[in-house]
Design an enzyme around this catalytic site. Structure first.
Site, PDB file in Angstrom:
ATOM      1  N   HIS A 249      27.769   8.876  10.981  1.00 37.60           N
ATOM      2  CA  HIS A 249      26.689   9.450  11.797  1.00 37.60           C
ATOM      3  C   HIS A 249      25.582   8.416  11.931  1.00 37.60           C
ATOM      4  CE1 HIS A 249      28.402  13.514  11.601  1.00 37.60           C
ATOM      5  NE2 HIS A 249      28.842  13.112  10.416  1.00 37.60           N
TER       6      HIS A 249
ATOM      7  N   LYS B 262      36.037  14.766  18.692  1.00 42.63           N
ATOM      8  CA  LYS B 262      35.754  15.445  17.427  1.00 42.63           C
ATOM      9  C   LYS B 262      35.569  16.935  17.639  1.00 42.63           C
ATOM     10  CE  LYS B 262      34.420  16.079  13.134  1.00 42.63           C
ATOM     11  NZ  LYS B 262      33.234  15.531  12.505  1.00 42.63           N
TER      12      LYS B 262
ATOM     13  N   HIS C 262      34.269   7.307   9.952  1.00 49.20           N
ATOM     14  CA  HIS C 262      33.527   8.569  10.173  1.00 49.20           C
ATOM     15  C   HIS C 262      32.069   8.299   9.818  1.00 49.20           C
ATOM     16  CE1 HIS C 262      33.269  13.197   9.776  1.00 49.20           C
ATOM     17  NE2 HIS C 262      32.022  12.724   9.760  1.00 49.20           N
TER      18      HIS C 262
ATOM     19  N   HIS D 258      36.927  13.905   6.386  1.00 53.87           N
ATOM     20  CA  HIS D 258      36.291  14.077   5.065  1.00 53.87           C
ATOM     21  C   HIS D 258      36.957  15.148   4.207  1.00 53.87           C
ATOM     22  CE1 HIS D 258      34.396  17.209   7.413  1.00 53.87           C
ATOM     23  NE2 HIS D 258      33.475  16.424   7.932  1.00 53.87           N
TER      24      HIS D 258
ATOM     25  N   HIS E 213      36.668  18.671  11.952  1.00 53.78           N
ATOM     26  CA  HIS E 213      35.912  19.149  10.787  1.00 53.78           C
ATOM     27  C   HIS E 213      36.604  20.423  10.332  1.00 53.78           C
ATOM     28  CE1 HIS E 213      32.024  19.627   8.439  1.00 53.78           C
ATOM     29  NE2 HIS E 213      32.724  20.721   8.179  1.00 53.78           N
TER      30      HIS E 213
ATOM     31  N   ASP F 253      31.298   9.291   6.274  1.00 53.72           N
ATOM     32  CA  ASP F 253      30.505  10.476   6.626  1.00 53.72           C
ATOM     33  C   ASP F 253      29.050  10.274   6.211  1.00 53.72           C
ATOM     34  OD1 ASP F 253      29.916  12.936   7.710  1.00 53.72           O
ATOM     35  OD2 ASP F 253      30.561  14.067   5.956  1.00 53.72           O
TER      36      ASP F 253
HETATM   37  C1  NCD Z   1      26.996  15.813   8.850  1.00 52.82           C
HETATM   38  C2  NCD Z   1      25.712  15.542   9.616  1.00 52.82           C
HETATM   39  O1  NCD Z   1      24.637  15.593   8.993  1.00 52.82           O
HETATM   40  O2  NCD Z   1      25.770  15.268  10.807  1.00 52.82           O
HETATM   41  N1  NCD Z   1      26.674  16.473   7.614  1.00 52.82           N
HETATM   42  C3  NCD Z   1      27.424  16.520   6.497  1.00 52.82           C
HETATM   43  O3  NCD Z   1      27.031  17.196   5.563  1.00 52.82           O
HETATM   44  N2  NCD Z   1      28.541  15.837   6.390  1.00 52.82           N
HETATM   45  C4  NCD Z   1      27.945  16.580   9.699  1.00 52.82           C
HETATM   46  C5  NCD Z   1      29.338  16.666   9.140  1.00 52.82           C
HETATM   47  O4  NCD Z   1      30.095  15.690   9.151  1.00 52.82           O
HETATM   48  O5  NCD Z   1      29.697  17.749   8.666  1.00 52.82           O
HETATM   49 ZN    ZN Z   2      30.410  13.866   9.438  1.00 54.51          ZN
END
Ligand code: NCD
Ligand code: ZN
Length: 337
Positions: free
Chosen positions: A16, A96, A14, A169, A135, A241
């Site tokens: 970003h 997702k 997971h 998460h 999520h 995450d």
């Molecule tokens: C994530 C993001 O910034 O894209 N933020 C977070 O707080 N985890 C998005 C997500 O996974 O909720």
């Molecule tokens: Zn995330």
């Protein structure tokens, strides 16, 4: 006492990576130590077409600068027809689902997660063997959002028994307990939720770099997460995450949600597993469980960690971006060899 540790094909299920300058800054930090990562689709606009998916994958490969790194691509959930899903199936690892507005760039998510409304798409995904990553938060009181989502997970798990559903998460003991109740439920766990509680975020001076969605919860929740991770429960995978936001968007009035952990995750996990005498289980948590759950064969990679102090940089910068990692300026007990 262990002084070094070698991990095979570490995976971050997971992640970003963002786009443009931020992508160029952060992608190599993951690609250096991970064989592969499941890449989240919450760009602006979100990744919903075949063309956008393939173009984003190429930008990631260009930015990563390590050939032994595979981005596992995802689509942003919306109603897709079966013909489209058949076409993209080989190019994605999952889809997702975000409840609308629940987190960063999720405004076009699903406004009501109801098994009947979503049935055409979820049934097609189930038939084609495409996992659903979720999520799992309602828009209730912030500490209860994940707990309140449990009946939705149950309904999805019951209505689509062949669909692999990944509770992303997870942060509560309620989610941990649900794992063993349904065969088709799995979970990812982040670094920060194994380490911190709400006390660390807001118990003293507010710590914006520890603020994320879902927010860190109570001690009993953290303990339940630590227990399943340390025991490398076969339905649990590491998913950082890691969610980079520019420093000025974190240290601001209206702090963006997301903790940036990509360059420190392995070092922290080694320390945590060692402290509990469970280093032998880290391989399963960091890779083997994900290989089994997703049935993937990532590029081979061996990463050695040594028990030597690692001073976490105050920030990572380049390409005109600056991002602050979790534990900036602090010293960890394990480093990359
Ligand atoms: C994530 C993001 O910034 O894209 N933020 C977070 O707080 N985890 C998005 C997500 O996974 O909720
Ligand atoms: Zn995330």
């Amino acid at each position: 006492m262990a002084t070094s540790l070698t991990l095979n094909t570490p995976l971050d299920m997971h992640l970003h990576l963002r786009d443009e300058a931020m992508l160029k800054l952060v992608a190599p930090l993951t690609a250096q130590t991970f064989s592969g990562a499941l890449v989240m689709p919450n760009l602006v606009p979100p990744v919903t077409t075949f063309e956008a998916l393939k173009a984003y994958e190429q930008r990631i490969l260009d930015a990563a600068s390590y050939e032994d790194f595979k981005p596992y691509m995802t689509l942003f959930f919306q109603q897709y027809d079966k013909a489209f899903l058949e076409k993209v199936k080989e190019h994605i690892i999952g889809i997702k689902l975000y409840p609308a507005g629940i987190t960063t760039n999720s405004e076009t998510g699903v406004s009501s997660i109801d098994s009947e409304t979503l049935r055409p798409t979820l049934e097609a995904m189930s038939d084609l063997g495409i996992p659903l990553c979720v999520h799992g938060e309602t828009n209730g009181f912030v500490m209860d959002r994940e707990k309140e989502f449990m009946p939705i997970y149950e309904s999805l798990a019951q209505n689509f028994p062949k669909l692999k559903i990944i509770m992303e998460h997870i942060t509560t003991k309620d989610a941990v307990e649900l794992l063993d109740k349904y065969e088709n439920l799995y979970a990812t766990i982040t670094v920060q939720h194994l380490l911190i509680t709400l006390d660390d975020v807001a118990g003293g001076m507010l710590q914006p770099h520890l603020f994320c969605k879902p927010i860190a919860k109570r001690y009993e929740d953290r303990d339940a997460l630590v227990k399943v991770a340390l025991n490398a429960h076969p339905k649990v995978m590491f998913g950082s995450d890691s969610a980079p936001h520019p420093k000025h968007k974190k240290e601001a009035c209206g702090c963006a949600a997301g903790v940036f952990t990509a360059p420190i995750a392995l070092q922290i996990l080694a320390g945590l597993f060692e402290t509990h005498g469970k280093l032998d289980n880290l391989q399963a948590f960091i890779s083997d469980n994900a290989l089994n759950i997703y049935g993937i064969t990532p590029p081979k990679k061996e990463i050695t960690l040594v028990k030597e102090p690692f001073l976490v940089p105050e920030n990572y910068s380049g390409e005109g971006e600056m991002v602050v990692p979790m534990y900036a300026g602090q010293t960890l007990s394990w480093s990359l060899a």
